[in-house]
Write a protein that holds these residues in place. Sequence first.
Motif, PDB file in Angstrom:
ATOM      1  N   SER A  24       0.840  -1.206   0.000  1.00  0.00           N
ATOM      2  CA  SER A  24       0.000   0.000   0.000  1.00  0.00           C
ATOM      3  C   SER A  24       0.873   1.255   0.000  1.00  0.00           C
ATOM      4  O   SER A  24       0.370   2.365  -0.101  1.00  0.00           O
ATOM      5  N   CYS A  25       2.178   1.087   0.128  1.00  0.00           N
ATOM      6  CA  CYS A  25       3.074   2.241   0.265  1.00  0.00           C
ATOM      7  C   CYS A  25       3.549   2.722  -1.106  1.00  0.00           C
ATOM      8  O   CYS A  25       4.219   1.969  -1.831  1.00  0.00           O
ATOM      9  N   PRO A  26       3.219   3.955  -1.467  1.00  0.00           N
ATOM     10  CA  PRO A  26       3.597   4.437  -2.805  1.00  0.00           C
ATOM     11  C   PRO A  26       5.105   4.407  -3.047  1.00  0.00           C
ATOM     12  O   PRO A  26       5.533   4.057  -4.146  1.00  0.00           O
ATOM     13  N   LEU A  65      11.634  10.962   2.233  1.00  0.00           N
ATOM     14  CA  LEU A  65      10.983  10.425   1.035  1.00  0.00           C
ATOM     15  C   LEU A  65       9.582   9.862   1.339  1.00  0.00           C
ATOM     16  O   LEU A  65       8.799   9.595   0.436  1.00  0.00           O
ATOM     17  N   CYS A  66       9.271   9.695   2.594  1.00  0.00           N
ATOM     18  CA  CYS A  66       7.930   9.256   2.985  1.00  0.00           C
ATOM     19  C   CYS A  66       6.952  10.402   2.721  1.00  0.00           C
ATOM     20  O   CYS A  66       7.222  11.550   3.040  1.00  0.00           O
ATOM     21  N   LEU A  67       5.811  10.072   2.134  1.00  0.00           N
ATOM     22  CA  LEU A  67       4.813  11.092   1.802  1.00  0.00           C
ATOM     23  C   LEU A  67       3.944  11.471   3.004  1.00  0.00           C
ATOM     24  O   LEU A  67       3.140  12.387   2.922  1.00  0.00           O
ATOM     25  N   ALA A  68       4.086  10.711   4.085  1.00  0.00           N
ATOM     26  CA  ALA A  68       3.192  10.858   5.247  1.00  0.00           C
ATOM     27  C   ALA A  68       1.737  10.716   4.809  1.00  0.00           C
ATOM     28  O   ALA A  68       0.835  11.361   5.348  1.00  0.00           O
ATOM     29  N   CYS A  69       1.516   9.847   3.793  1.00  0.00           N
ATOM     30  CA  CYS A  69       0.165   9.686   3.238  1.00  0.00           C
ATOM     31  C   CYS A  69      -0.708   8.795   4.130  1.00  0.00           C
ATOM     32  O   CYS A  69      -1.916   8.780   4.009  1.00  0.00           O
ATOM     33  N   ARG A  70      -0.083   8.007   4.980  1.00  0.00           N
ATOM     34  CA  ARG A  70      -0.749   7.162   5.966  1.00  0.00           C
ATOM     35  C   ARG A  70      -1.518   5.979   5.366  1.00  0.00           C
ATOM     36  O   ARG A  70      -2.373   5.388   6.035  1.00  0.00           O
ATOM     37  N   ALA A  71      -1.202   5.660   4.090  1.00  0.00           N
ATOM     38  CA  ALA A  71      -1.854   4.480   3.499  1.00  0.00           C
ATOM     39  C   ALA A  71      -1.467   3.238   4.293  1.00  0.00           C
ATOM     40  O   ALA A  71      -2.238   2.283   4.394  1.00  0.00           O
ATOM     41  N   CYS A  72      -0.269   3.242   4.863  1.00  0.00           N
ATOM     42  CA  CYS A  72       0.186   2.081   5.648  1.00  0.00           C
ATOM     43  C   CYS A  72      -0.665   1.915   6.914  1.00  0.00           C
ATOM     44  O   CYS A  72      -0.870   0.791   7.381  1.00  0.00           O
ATOM     45  N   GLU A  73      -1.171   3.027   7.427  1.00  0.00           N
ATOM     46  CA  GLU A  73      -2.027   2.957   8.626  1.00  0.00           C
ATOM     47  C   GLU A  73      -3.307   2.193   8.308  1.00  0.00           C
ATOM     48  O   GLU A  73      -3.780   1.387   9.113  1.00  0.00           O
TER      49      GLU A  73
HETATM   50  S1  SF4 Z   1       3.030   7.206   5.034  1.00  0.00           S
HETATM   51 FE1  SF4 Z   1       3.317   4.985   4.955  1.00  0.00          FE
HETATM   52  S2  SF4 Z   1       2.444   4.393   2.984  1.00  0.00           S
HETATM   53 FE2  SF4 Z   1       2.765   6.623   2.870  1.00  0.00          FE
HETATM   54  S3  SF4 Z   1       4.805   6.858   1.950  1.00  0.00           S
HETATM   55 FE3  SF4 Z   1       5.096   6.871   4.176  1.00  0.00          FE
HETATM   56  S4  SF4 Z   1       5.546   4.761   4.735  1.00  0.00           S
HETATM   57 FE4  SF4 Z   1       4.656   4.734   2.664  1.00  0.00          FE
END
Ligand code: SF4
Length: 429
Positions: A24-26, A65-73
């Motif tokens: 799920s992590c872009p 480089l993490c988008l902090a998109c939270r898809a991993c959550e």
């Molecule tokens: S928030 Fe989680 S899913 Fe999004 S880029 Fe960072 S590690 Fe990957």
Amino acid sequence: MAVSEAPKQADLDRCVHCGLCLNSCPTYRELGLEMDSPRGRIYQMVQVSTGKAEITESYQHHIDLCLACRACETACPSGVQYGRLVEAARAHIEQNIERPWYENMLRQFIFGHLLQTPWMLKLAGYGLYGFQASGLQKLVRSSGILNHLGKLGEMEALSPGAEPPYFFNEIGKVFPAEGERKYRVAFLGGCIANVSFARLNEATVRVLQKNGCEVIVPAGQGCCGALHVHSGLKDMARELARKNIDAVPSGSFDAIITNAAGCGSTLKEYDELLEHDAAYFDKAKAFIAKMKDITEFLAGLELNPNMGELKATVTYQDSCHLAHGQKIRTAPRKLINAVPGLTFKEMPLSDLCCGSAGIYNVMQPEMAGKLLENKMEYVNGTNADWIITANPGCMIQLQAGAEKYGSRQPVYHVVEVLDQAYRRFDLPK
Ligand code: SF4
Ligand code: SF4
């Protein structure tokens, strides 16, 4: 001594390293590297916060480089609150590294002054507007010169427009409900949005009025601090949180509304930000109890059905901070489906980040560009005439995508679509 901003051990311990979040992590999907996956980043955080590893450039790179998109959550079965972890890791880095003086000055100017000072934002907006309205922007963009300016060129391509008259003029005003007053709500207009999304903010007020809300735009409100939190500047964000809590007495309103999913995530987490502030923690709890995204609020009402028909095929891009940060997915779809005449086509992976992520697209243009290109493939596959989303930052990114990889499809916020439908109904028959 200042409290360490490092991620809390209890939060890190929740990860059981199962790897169910990886796909799920872009960034993992693009690079296939464990170090750029949620599990890999958590592993690095553990090493650093337990003192087994230093804060190195490599660590900073993987965290940045993490988008902090939270898809991993969303994907995690163990309830790892990854957004909280990455924000803490960034604040911890900020607490421990020395930046060059010019970088410090730039960060201080942008985060400490520009975003917090309406006259500076207005001035920047007038400069931008002059650049656009004079035709200079068109000339620069068509000349190809931007391709040779590196990061500056990327920044220009992604710069938001300026929309005078600015919404700052509406702060402190009260807008009456249309018909019977059913609710009394406070609207937070944001910071840059008051300049770059002034029409969206006006549309938000109108749609609320149409739905029986008296809308107060409280004086004293300001930037929510989301960009500060994402950049590791938690103390500045705390100051902004206190200011907004003081400006918006939560007891006086049925709801406090934002139309920016990215801001909403941070506004709903003011209690975490102020957990060590005895004077504000309870006030923060009361504040977030009233905090609502505009789509969440409207979808919970009996929506005013007096809408005109809009004929278009549309698709919806989930804003990460709405879908993953606030777990709001059905509300925007319910609102879009309530508009007569629209044909809704889901795109695949609609909740995979488009690469916007606050100022990520400016700081990490290469990764953001790849994600946008993929996203536009999914969008184009739906043959949608319009792209709809729920966050100003995503709108800018998707507009750039529609320009570069699409068919220049217009990009609208959910609220703008509702506003169009209400306005069409009100046209003389
Ligand atoms: S928030 Fe989680 S899913 Fe999004 S880029 Fe960072 S590690 Fe990957
Ligand atoms: S973050 Fe969650 S899903 Fe990812 S490895 Fe850890 S426990 Fe598994």
